[in-house]
Design a protein around this motif. Structure first.
Motif, PDB file in Angstrom:
ATOM      1  N   GLN A 169       0.839  -1.205   0.000  1.00  0.00           N
ATOM      2  CA  GLN A 169       0.000   0.000   0.000  1.00  0.00           C
ATOM      3  C   GLN A 169       0.875   1.256   0.000  1.00  0.00           C
ATOM      4  N   GLN A 170       1.967   1.245   0.792  1.00  0.00           N
ATOM      5  CA  GLN A 170       2.843   2.424   0.856  1.00  0.00           C
ATOM      6  C   GLN A 170       3.656   2.628  -0.409  1.00  0.00           C
ATOM      7  N   LEU A 171       3.718   1.604  -1.241  1.00  0.00           N
ATOM      8  CA  LEU A 171       4.452   1.731  -2.504  1.00  0.00           C
ATOM      9  C   LEU A 171       3.550   2.187  -3.634  1.00  0.00           C
ATOM     10  N   THR A 172       2.240   2.034  -3.463  1.00  0.00           N
ATOM     11  CA  THR A 172       1.335   2.185  -4.602  1.00  0.00           C
ATOM     12  C   THR A 172       0.257   3.246  -4.416  1.00  0.00           C
ATOM     13  N   CYS A 173       0.274   3.974  -3.288  1.00  0.00           N
ATOM     14  CA  CYS A 173      -0.857   4.865  -2.986  1.00  0.00           C
ATOM     15  C   CYS A 173      -0.616   6.310  -3.420  1.00  0.00           C
ATOM     16  N   TRP A 174       0.479   6.617  -4.112  1.00  0.00           N
ATOM     17  CA  TRP A 174       0.848   8.020  -4.281  1.00  0.00           C
ATOM     18  C   TRP A 174       0.262   8.666  -5.518  1.00  0.00           C
ATOM     19  N   GLY A 175       0.402   8.062  -6.673  1.00  0.00           N
ATOM     20  CA  GLY A 175      -0.089   8.689  -7.907  1.00  0.00           C
ATOM     21  C   GLY A 175       0.749   9.910  -8.255  1.00  0.00           C
ATOM     22  N   PRO A 412      -6.548   5.359  -2.509  1.00  0.00           N
ATOM     23  CA  PRO A 412      -6.636   4.335  -3.548  1.00  0.00           C
ATOM     24  C   PRO A 412      -5.227   3.958  -3.994  1.00  0.00           C
ATOM     25  N   SER A 413      -5.019   2.710  -4.390  1.00  0.00           N
ATOM     26  CA  SER A 413      -3.675   2.324  -4.800  1.00  0.00           C
ATOM     27  C   SER A 413      -3.694   1.840  -6.244  1.00  0.00           C
ATOM     28  N   ALA A 414      -2.575   2.026  -6.925  1.00  0.00           N
ATOM     29  CA  ALA A 414      -2.489   1.585  -8.319  1.00  0.00           C
ATOM     30  C   ALA A 414      -1.056   1.202  -8.629  1.00  0.00           C
ATOM     31  N   SER A 415      -0.878   0.091  -9.326  1.00  0.00           N
ATOM     32  CA  SER A 415       0.456  -0.248  -9.802  1.00  0.00           C
ATOM     33  C   SER A 415       0.322  -0.911 -11.168  1.00  0.00           C
TER      34      SER A 415
END
Ligand SMILES: *Cc1c(COP(=O)(O)O)cnc(C)c1O
Length: 429
Positions: A169-175, A412-415
């Motif tokens: 989550q901490q790797l993918t939540c930034w956008g 929201p998270s996205a990778s």
């Protein structure tokens, strides 16, 4: 102030040159060519961590393009509380370094580096592309620190399915300017891709590439600042120089504390707590230096068999007896980590992350006579809520989640999935 490579085969560079390069061209690490000298009196006007950081770091940037900006950079990077919390009955205090955006000490170094690199971009320059391969904690801290910095983009590469849910989550939540790639492969595949990208003519033509990796000088100095601020606070209150126990892997935090003592801060003993990756404790106990393959432990952010900062440690103490006099190290295996988390929760109500537990174990083993030479400080490197799956079964209750982490977990998270091939990375950037 100039910086030289630990391998001595590259020319000396300026402070900002060292920050921009990360690693020296000869593969060595940058260290100061001469050392500033400071005394506690130099810090008498400093009331906050940011002010201590400014006073400590300014001489390291003397004569550099960033010299005039050090006050702003340290104010930006060090705007995180660093409470020193006594553990009643245990005979030591805990320096909590987990109140930053991703709840681990790596936030300080990542933010200092981000604030510095943002100021070193010439107006109208091409975007700076920061590439980070991560096995967990580093990627999140770097993404958080560089998020929304103009003129800088971040690509985080992590091994799909091999990081914890909280870490993912901490790797993918930034956008925004942060792209996250879940790589179909291992951490080593991610690291190999990043290394290949750095020497790829196509990518080098399109971007200025940088790595923000943990051996960057810009990550060490703010870490020296929180050891300095803590030492000064204890010194002012008790007239004694505190000793530190530091959970260690790649030796960044340990080096930062040693550097702080070396320039003149009132710091007593420095003890490194290692997990079952025992290359450093074995060496300090007298064996020849022998890097190992890393082995997986509960304190995973310390799973380093060949710490790159060993070169800086040897540069600081080239004579082995001096090194042995400067620092000691102990091994704490997974069984001892588990027992320490359970025992200290029962005895003191403390909740340790698996990394911090190695330092608590070193204190628990310490002979009373040595303990009396304190005051002792253990360094808490991460919040236990980042490692709930390990900690909660041992203490039999839920770990309260700090607000900053809870907020990240709601985003929201996205990778993007990525094949571990350079062509795929080229197309995706
Ligand atoms: C990175 C990390 C460590 C190890 O720190 P080094 O500076 O690499 O020795 C310890 N604990 C946590 C939680 C970390 O993220």
């Amino acid at each position: 102030m100039q910086y030289r490579s630990t391998r001595g085969e590259s020319p000396a560079v300026s402070f900002s040159g060292a920050l921009l390069a990360g690693l020296a061209p000869d593969g060595g690490l940058y260290v100061p060519a001469e050392w500033p000298r400071l005394t506690p009196a130099d810090f008498s006007a400093c009331a906050t961590l940011a002010e201590v950081a400014r006073t400590l770091i300014a001489p390291f940037a003397a004569g550099d393009a960033l010299e005039d900006a050090i006050g702003d950079i340290t104010a930006d990077a060090c705007n995180i509380p660093v409470p020193l919390v006594p553990v009643p009955g245990a005979g030591y205090s805990v320096l909590e370094l987990f109140h930053g955006p991703t709840a681990a000490f790596k936030d300080f170094g990542a933010r200092f580096l981000a604030a510095s690199l943002a100021r070193l971009r010439p107006p109208g320059a091409r975007p700076l592309e920061i590439l980070v391969a991560t096995s967990g904690d580093t990627g999140g801290a770097v993404a958080a620190a560089f998020h929304r910095r103009p003129g800088i983009r971040v690509a985080v590469l992590y091994p799909k399915g091999l990081v914890s849910p909280a870490q993912e989550q901490q790797l993918t939540c930034w956008g925004g300017n942060v792209q996250s790639f879940s790589v179909r492969g291992s951490f080593d595949d991610c690291q190999r891709l990043v290394k290949a990208a750095f020497v790829d003519p196509d990518l080098r033509e399109r971007f200025d590439l940088s790595s923000a990796n943990s051996i960057n000088l810009g990550r060490l100095l703010p870490q020296a600042a929180y050891h300095a601020a803590t030492a000064l606070a204890v010194w002012r209150e008790t007239g004694r120089a505190p000793s530190f126990v530091i959970p260690s892997g790649n030796l960044g935090n340990a080096l930062a504390c040693l550097w702080a003592r070396h320039v003149g801060l009132p710091i007593g003993a420095i003890v490194l707590a290692h997990n079952a990756n025992r290359a450093v404790p074995d060496h300090l106990s007298g064996k020849p230096w022998q890097p190992r393959r890393s082995i997986a432990t509960l304190a995973s952010a310390m799973d380093v068999g060949d710490p790159s900062n060993m070169e800086r440690l040897q540069a600081l103490y080239p004579a082995f007896p001096a090194l042995q006099a400067a620092v000691t190290a102990e091994v704490v295996d997974d069984g001892a980590i588990r027992r320490r988390i359970a025992a200290d929760h029962a005895a003191y109500g403390s909740i340790w992350c698996p990394h911090t537990a190695t330092a608590a174990e070193v204190m628990a083993r310490m002979p009373a006579a040595r303990k009396a030479q304190g005051p002792w400080v253990i360094v808490a490197t991460a919040h236990p809520a980042k490692f709930r799956e390990i900690v909660e079964p041992l203490i039999g209750r839920a770990v309260p989640v700090p607000e900053s982490l809870a907020r990240l977990h709601e985003l929201p998270s996205a990778s993007q999935p990525l094949e571990p091939r350079l062509e795929a990375l080229r197309a995706a950037l």
